[in-house]
Design a protein around this motif. Structure first.
Motif, PDB file in Angstrom:
ATOM      1  N   ASP A   1      57.302  46.786  45.004  1.00 45.17           N
ATOM      2  CA  ASP A   1      55.978  46.985  45.577  1.00 45.17           C
ATOM      3  C   ASP A   1      54.979  45.856  45.316  1.00 45.17           C
ATOM      4  O   ASP A   1      54.243  45.439  46.208  1.00 45.17           O
ATOM      5  N   HIS A   2      54.965  45.307  44.095  1.00 47.21           N
ATOM      6  CA  HIS A   2      53.897  44.378  43.719  1.00 47.21           C
ATOM      7  C   HIS A   2      53.945  43.059  44.477  1.00 47.21           C
ATOM      8  O   HIS A   2      52.945  42.444  44.749  1.00 47.21           O
ATOM      9  N   ASN A   3      55.145  42.645  44.745  1.00 47.90           N
ATOM     10  CA  ASN A   3      55.383  41.273  45.143  1.00 47.90           C
ATOM     11  C   ASN A   3      55.987  41.176  46.534  1.00 47.90           C
ATOM     12  O   ASN A   3      56.605  40.181  46.882  1.00 47.90           O
TER      13      ASN A   3
ATOM     14  N   GLY B   1      57.732  52.296  48.398  1.00 47.99           N
ATOM     15  CA  GLY B   1      56.274  52.316  48.415  1.00 47.99           C
ATOM     16  C   GLY B   1      55.727  51.922  47.065  1.00 47.99           C
ATOM     17  O   GLY B   1      56.498  51.633  46.139  1.00 47.99           O
ATOM     18  N   ILE B   2      54.406  51.909  46.949  1.00 40.39           N
ATOM     19  CA  ILE B   2      53.781  51.630  45.660  1.00 40.39           C
ATOM     20  C   ILE B   2      54.226  52.731  44.702  1.00 40.39           C
ATOM     21  O   ILE B   2      54.190  53.916  45.042  1.00 40.39           O
ATOM     22  N   VAL B   3      54.620  52.327  43.535  1.00 39.48           N
ATOM     23  CA  VAL B   3      55.240  53.247  42.586  1.00 39.48           C
ATOM     24  C   VAL B   3      54.406  54.520  42.368  1.00 39.48           C
ATOM     25  O   VAL B   3      54.950  55.617  42.286  1.00 39.48           O
ATOM     26  N   HIS B   4      53.082  54.386  42.360  1.00 40.44           N
ATOM     27  CA  HIS B   4      52.241  55.557  42.090  1.00 40.44           C
ATOM     28  C   HIS B   4      51.937  56.371  43.339  1.00 40.44           C
ATOM     29  O   HIS B   4      51.228  57.353  43.286  1.00 40.44           O
ATOM     30  N   VAL B   5      52.434  55.916  44.475  1.00 45.80           N
ATOM     31  CA  VAL B   5      52.283  56.698  45.703  1.00 45.80           C
ATOM     32  C   VAL B   5      53.621  57.374  46.022  1.00 45.80           C
ATOM     33  O   VAL B   5      53.675  58.557  46.353  1.00 45.80           O
TER      34      VAL B   5
ATOM     35  N   GLY C   1      55.700  50.234  33.699  1.00 46.39           N
ATOM     36  CA  GLY C   1      55.084  48.974  33.304  1.00 46.39           C
ATOM     37  C   GLY C   1      53.980  48.605  34.267  1.00 46.39           C
ATOM     38  O   GLY C   1      54.054  47.595  34.969  1.00 46.39           O
ATOM     39  N   ASP C   2      52.963  49.449  34.314  1.00 48.22           N
ATOM     40  CA  ASP C   2      51.829  49.235  35.203  1.00 48.22           C
ATOM     41  C   ASP C   2      50.711  50.152  34.729  1.00 48.22           C
ATOM     42  O   ASP C   2      50.927  51.344  34.553  1.00 48.22           O
ATOM     43  N   SER C   3      49.528  49.585  34.531  1.00 49.29           N
ATOM     44  CA  SER C   3      48.479  50.373  33.885  1.00 49.29           C
ATOM     45  C   SER C   3      48.013  51.565  34.709  1.00 49.29           C
ATOM     46  O   SER C   3      47.507  52.530  34.170  1.00 49.29           O
ATOM     47  N   HIS C   4      48.178  51.533  36.026  1.00 51.59           N
ATOM     48  CA  HIS C   4      47.707  52.650  36.851  1.00 51.59           C
ATOM     49  C   HIS C   4      48.674  53.822  36.921  1.00 51.59           C
ATOM     50  O   HIS C   4      48.535  54.715  37.762  1.00 51.59           O
ATOM     51  N   THR C   5      49.640  53.823  36.004  1.00 53.30           N
ATOM     52  CA  THR C   5      50.540  54.967  35.864  1.00 53.30           C
ATOM     53  C   THR C   5      49.737  56.234  35.569  1.00 53.30           C
ATOM     54  O   THR C   5      50.202  57.350  35.798  1.00 53.30           O
TER      55      THR C   5
ATOM     56  N   GLY D   1      43.710  50.166  50.970  1.00 58.00           N
ATOM     57  CA  GLY D   1      45.063  50.220  50.434  1.00 58.00           C
ATOM     58  C   GLY D   1      45.018  50.356  48.928  1.00 58.00           C
ATOM     59  O   GLY D   1      43.983  50.717  48.373  1.00 58.00           O
ATOM     60  N   SER D   2      46.133  50.090  48.254  1.00 59.75           N
ATOM     61  CA  SER D   2      46.341  50.161  46.801  1.00 59.75           C
ATOM     62  C   SER D   2      46.637  51.586  46.355  1.00 59.75           C
ATOM     63  O   SER D   2      46.338  52.543  47.057  1.00 59.75           O
ATOM     64  N   CYS D   3      47.181  51.703  45.146  1.00 65.72           N
ATOM     65  CA  CYS D   3      47.569  53.022  44.641  1.00 65.72           C
ATOM     66  C   CYS D   3      46.370  53.916  44.408  1.00 65.72           C
ATOM     67  O   CYS D   3      46.518  55.095  44.127  1.00 65.72           O
ATOM     68  N   THR D   4      45.151  53.386  44.514  1.00 64.50           N
ATOM     69  CA  THR D   4      43.964  54.229  44.380  1.00 64.50           C
ATOM     70  C   THR D   4      43.695  54.982  45.686  1.00 64.50           C
ATOM     71  O   THR D   4      43.394  56.166  45.673  1.00 64.50           O
TER      72      THR D   4
ATOM     73  N   GLY E   1      52.831  48.369  50.417  1.00 67.75           N
ATOM     74  CA  GLY E   1      52.950  47.541  49.223  1.00 67.75           C
ATOM     75  C   GLY E   1      51.611  47.418  48.539  1.00 67.75           C
ATOM     76  O   GLY E   1      50.607  47.945  49.024  1.00 67.75           O
ATOM     77  N   CYS E   2      51.597  46.718  47.409  1.00 68.30           N
ATOM     78  CA  CYS E   2      50.361  46.555  46.643  1.00 68.30           C
ATOM     79  C   CYS E   2      49.396  45.601  47.349  1.00 68.30           C
ATOM     80  O   CYS E   2      48.184  45.718  47.230  1.00 68.30           O
ATOM     81  N   SER E   3      49.945  44.622  48.025  1.00 69.60           N
ATOM     82  CA  SER E   3      49.157  43.773  48.922  1.00 69.60           C
ATOM     83  C   SER E   3      47.941  43.146  48.243  1.00 69.60           C
ATOM     84  O   SER E   3      48.028  42.666  47.120  1.00 69.60           O
ATOM     85  N   ALA E   4      46.807  43.187  48.904  1.00 75.76           N
ATOM     86  CA  ALA E   4      45.605  42.495  48.419  1.00 75.76           C
ATOM     87  C   ALA E   4      44.992  43.138  47.176  1.00 75.76           C
ATOM     88  O   ALA E   4      44.001  42.646  46.660  1.00 75.76           O
ATOM     89  N   CYS E   5      45.578  44.214  46.669  1.00 70.65           N
ATOM     90  CA  CYS E   5      45.060  44.782  45.419  1.00 70.65           C
ATOM     91  C   CYS E   5      45.187  43.764  44.303  1.00 70.65           C
ATOM     92  O   CYS E   5      44.292  43.630  43.488  1.00 70.65           O
ATOM     93  N   LEU E   6      46.314  43.061  44.255  1.00 68.28           N
ATOM     94  CA  LEU E   6      46.458  42.033  43.223  1.00 68.28           C
ATOM     95  C   LEU E   6      46.861  40.687  43.800  1.00 68.28           C
ATOM     96  O   LEU E   6      46.996  39.725  43.061  1.00 68.28           O
ATOM     97  N   ALA E   7      47.033  40.647  45.132  1.00 70.65           N
ATOM     98  CA  ALA E   7      47.210  39.366  45.818  1.00 70.65           C
ATOM     99  C   ALA E   7      48.342  38.506  45.258  1.00 70.65           C
ATOM    100  O   ALA E   7      48.216  37.302  45.121  1.00 70.65           O
TER     101      ALA E   7
ATOM    102  N   SER F   1      40.597  49.300  46.396  1.00 69.48           N
ATOM    103  CA  SER F   1      41.463  49.188  45.220  1.00 69.48           C
ATOM    104  C   SER F   1      40.665  49.510  43.951  1.00 69.48           C
ATOM    105  O   SER F   1      39.586  50.094  44.028  1.00 69.48           O
ATOM    106  N   ASN F   2      41.167  49.098  42.815  1.00 66.88           N
ATOM    107  CA  ASN F   2      40.604  49.590  41.558  1.00 66.88           C
ATOM    108  C   ASN F   2      40.023  48.516  40.653  1.00 66.88           C
ATOM    109  O   ASN F   2      39.436  48.815  39.634  1.00 66.88           O
ATOM    110  N   ARG F   3      40.225  47.254  40.976  1.00 70.73           N
ATOM    111  CA  ARG F   3      39.734  46.208  40.070  1.00 70.73           C
ATOM    112  C   ARG F   3      38.987  45.139  40.847  1.00 70.73           C
ATOM    113  O   ARG F   3      39.479  44.649  41.866  1.00 70.73           O
TER     114      ARG F   3
ATOM    115  N   GLY G   1      38.820  36.729  40.757  1.00 72.66           N
ATOM    116  CA  GLY G   1      40.094  36.228  41.269  1.00 72.66           C
ATOM    117  C   GLY G   1      41.166  37.275  41.497  1.00 72.66           C
ATOM    118  O   GLY G   1      42.290  36.942  41.845  1.00 72.66           O
ATOM    119  N   ARG G   2      40.858  38.535  41.299  1.00 69.66           N
ATOM    120  CA  ARG G   2      41.877  39.576  41.428  1.00 69.66           C
ATOM    121  C   ARG G   2      42.497  39.585  42.836  1.00 69.66           C
ATOM    122  O   ARG G   2      43.692  39.784  43.000  1.00 69.66           O
ATOM    123  N   GLN G   3      41.666  39.395  43.853  1.00 73.63           N
ATOM    124  CA  GLN G   3      42.190  39.467  45.225  1.00 73.63           C
ATOM    125  C   GLN G   3      42.452  38.092  45.824  1.00 73.63           C
ATOM    126  O   GLN G   3      42.598  37.947  47.030  1.00 73.63           O
TER     127      GLN G   3
HETATM  128  S1  SF4 Z   1      46.844  48.707  40.915  1.00 76.79           S
HETATM  129 FE1  SF4 Z   1      47.339  47.491  42.665  1.00 76.79          FE
HETATM  130  S2  SF4 Z   1      48.968  46.198  41.895  1.00 76.79           S
HETATM  131 FE2  SF4 Z   1      48.840  47.878  40.462  1.00 76.79          FE
HETATM  132  S3  SF4 Z   1      50.303  49.397  41.254  1.00 76.79           S
HETATM  133 FE3  SF4 Z   1      48.309  49.850  42.130  1.00 76.79          FE
HETATM  134  S4  SF4 Z   1      48.343  48.832  44.098  1.00 76.79           S
HETATM  135 FE4  SF4 Z   1      49.942  47.927  42.881  1.00 76.79          FE
END
Ligand code: SF4
Lengths: 468, 194
Positions: A62-64, A106-110, A127-131, A338-341, A399-405, A421-423, A427-429
């Motif tokens: 998802d991330h990449n 899909g994004i792991v948290h979705v 291994g992702d803080s938004h778990t 977008g993003s897991c949020t 995918g995670c897309s522009a959430c972490l670019a 997104s959440n952050r 430079g995050r995006q």
């Molecule tokens: S915060 Fe962004 S990069 Fe991390 S899992 Fe969610 S969508 Fe992906």
């Protein structure tokens, strides 16, 4: 003294305790993705340790990953290599992988919640803080580093010190146009980005009880942005109805048995929390952030505060905003939904409802990125795709897309992006990109009007009035 | 993991609050599949401009300052759980990070990589930063055994907390996997009772 929801789930998973030290906590489900797992696989291989419970691990990419032309080979060599390694590692270890293009990808948290992998009362890590997202089901779910990914690979356990407990209650009824995203942005703006450090947070009160599972996931997702390791909401009928019938959810009698257990999980009346905050739903309005951490949020029609401290000033300088000015009417050229949020079906329904019959502003590049293949199909099945396309929006692949670019979806230097997104870190995006966090409704309105607008007013009047 | 007992070193002052892991290592550098090479890109977007030229105003590029201790502002390491941040700091050559507050996941990641997070009071942090700014060759001692950080010949001295188990791991160079593997029997018994 009664137990909290967190206590109940935690205590049920303690394998052993070290005197004066951490506890060995059993992990039910381990989710992995391409970015934070390769070094853990390598570590085990080098130390000749087998993966202990491959059946309890689920992998996704998802991330990449690119969000266009997913049927073609991934162009970026490093990304392609990372995805290849994930596939090889999973294959070798007998781990189920829902890779790029798979209907469950899909994004792991979705994808995990919508497949019924996430269930109440579980312990889950990734291994992702938004778990923390998965806590919406009343599970203990939190992000871990790669060394810990290796620990769970080796033993299905982690060594942890039990965090303290925090409860955030929001009572009353939310106003029209105020979404779960606004609720969590409001909370973080009030208590700050490290109020939760060392704590696990439970969200309680009418607002969360009335919320859909999608909304609860949005809230729990951002627990980490106030420093908490995770957030939880007590499982109730809404939770059970959501889980029921999903691919990997328990079925028939087994499900009923689980439900009776899940019903015992909510915090006892007399449970005591180490820290508590209480808010009134009536005080919450649509929110936007103006700075470079998620705590720097204000009501959409408020002025940027006037603080005198170096970090605050550095942040405003990066954003090119001035103290005391309004965010309303700021022209915006990029919008990311977008993003897991906020990339679940409900988020796209909200956006489509607003966008229907309108046109995207000419100055705006808007990316709509579903959180999973399933959300993507649902968008199509419900006719939302036609609404988006007719309005000039670009619907991309999940995918995670522009959430972490990490992929090609980057916001250019100096540009503002209203993002669900959440952050909003520097430079995050993308290098030099300026992120304004908001709800999918605010994002949709921004895309249509080409500037930040007061959505509550828009809902009262017609948007044509606002255009004049 | 490398053993850690006592460290004497000069320090680099990075007086910025809320340094998140996206700043320590931007996401575009997370495509590697091993732990090497991240040090080159530590604080990449603060250290270098868009063309890749060193940014003179950034403290890591200031020849006055060097050493294996980084002294940073409050709430260090917030944001993403990426352990790449710890690898980047270790790769750059840091052995200790001093701050008045650390984000949870970062702290754990640091300890798992032999990088010691030393949490001090805001007052001590301020004094330490001032001293380093004024005298960049100030030698700082971090004594893990006695859990103290001090500057010799001054009254700057403070003790710090560390989980006793983690302390043993750091001093002996053990990691959690060794311990967890020794608990296999208990783990299997736990599973059987589920
Ligand atoms: S915060 Fe962004 S990069 Fe991390 S899992 Fe969610 S969508 Fe992906």
């Amino acid at each position: 003294m009664g137990k909290t929801l967190f206590d109940k789930v935690w205590d049920a998973h303690v394998v052993d305790s070290i005197d004066n030290g951490p506890q060995v906590l059993y992990i039910d489900k381990h989710l992995i993705h391409e970015v934070t797992s390769p070094q853990a696989f390598k570590e085990l291989e080098e130390r000749n340790i087998p993966i202990f419970r491959p059946d309890q691990i689920v992998a996704t990419a998802d991330h990449n990953t690119p969000t266009v032309n997913q049927h073609l080979p991934v162009r970026d060599e490093l990304s392609r290599n990372q995805l290849k390694q994930l596939a090889e590692n999973c294959e070798k270890s007998g781990i189920t992988l829902y890779g790029l293009g798979h209907p469950y990808n899909g994004i792991v948290h979705v994808m995990a919640p919508e497949l019924g992998i996430t269930q109440p009362g579980m312990t889950m890590v990734c291994g992702d803080s938004h778990t923390s997202t998965h806590g919406a089901f009343g599970s203990i779910a939190f992000g871990i580093g790669t060394s810990q990914v290796a620990q769970v690979f080796a033993s299905q356990c982690l060594l942890l010190t039990k965090p303290k407990s925090l409860r955030v209650s929001v009572n009353g009824k939310l106003k029209n146009g105020v979404l779960p995203k606004d609720v969590i942005l409001y909370i973080i703006s009030k208590i700050g980005t490290n109020a939760g450090t060392g704590y696990f947070c439970e969200y309680a009160g009418d607002v969360f009880e009335d919320m859909s599972m999608e909304g609860r996931m949005t809230v729990c997702n951002m627990s980490i942005e106030m420093g908490a390791r995770g957030g939880m909401i007590a499982p109730d009928q809404t939770t059970f109805d959501y889980v029921k019938g999903r691919e990997f959810a328990p079925k028939g009698e087994e499900f009923d048995k689980k439900v009776s257990y899940w019903k015992t999980l909510p915090s006892d009346e007399d449970a005591v929390f180490d820290k508590e905050y209480t808010f009134d739903a009536a005080d919450i309005e649509p929110m936007v952030t103006y700075g470079t951490n998620p705590g720097m949020g204000i009501k959409i029609n408020a002025r940027i505060p006037e603080l005198n401290d170096a970090s605050f000033e550095k942040s405003l300088q990066y954003m090119d905003f001035k103290k005391g000015e309004y965010m309303l009417n700021k022209p915006i050229n990029y919008v990311f939904i977008g993003s897991c949020t906020n990339s679940r079906i409900e988020d796209f329904r909200v956006a489509a409802q607003f966008i229907k019959g309108k046109q995207k502003a000419d100055n705006v590049t808007a990316w709509l990125v579903p959180g999973s293949k399933q959300v993507e199909s649902q968008i199509e099945a419900e006719g939302l795709k036609d609404i988006f396309e007719a309005a000039g929006f670009e619907l991309r692949q999940p995918g995670c897309s522009a959430c972490l670019a990490m992929n090609d979806d980057k916001i250019p230097q100096g540009e503002y992006c209203v993002s669900t997104s959440n952050r909003n870190f520097e430079g995050r995006q993308g290098q030099g990109a300026r992120t304004i966090l908001a709800s999918p409704l605010v994002a949709a309105a921004t895309a249509v009007l080409g500037k930040i607008v007061d959505v509550t007013k828009l809902l009262e009047h017609s948007y044509e009035e606002e255009l004049i | 993991m490398e053993k850690f007992t006592t460290l004497h070193s000069t320090a680099i002052p990075l007086d910025i609050e809320n340094i998140d892991t996206d700043q320590i290592i931007p996401a575009r550098f997370l495509k590697a599949t091993d732990k090497q090479g991240f040090g080159d890109n530590a604080f990449r977007d603060w250290r270098f401009d868009k063309e890749g030229n060193p940014n003179k105003d950034f403290v890591l590029n200031d020849p006055k300052f060097s050493g294996s201790i980084l002294v940073a502002g409050d709430n260090f390491g917030c944001g993403s759980s990426r352990e790449h941040a710890a690898w980047a700091l270790v790769g750059y050559g840091f052995k200790v990070i001093v701050s008045s507050f650390f984000a949870d996941i970062f702290k754990g990641n640091a300890l798992n990589n032999g990088l010691l997070p030393v949490q001090v009071s805001p007052t001590f942090l301020k004094q330490l930063l001032n001293l380093i700014q004024a005298k960049p060759d100030t030698q700082i001692t971090v004594d893990l055994e006695n859990q103290t950080i001090f500057v010799a010949d001054t009254d700057l001295k403070e003790s710090f907390d560390i989980d006793p188990y983690k302390k043993t791991c750091m001093i002996n160079g053990y990691d959690d996997i060794d311990y967890l593997l020794s608990k296999k029997k208990e783990i299997e018994q736990f599973e059987a009772a589920l």
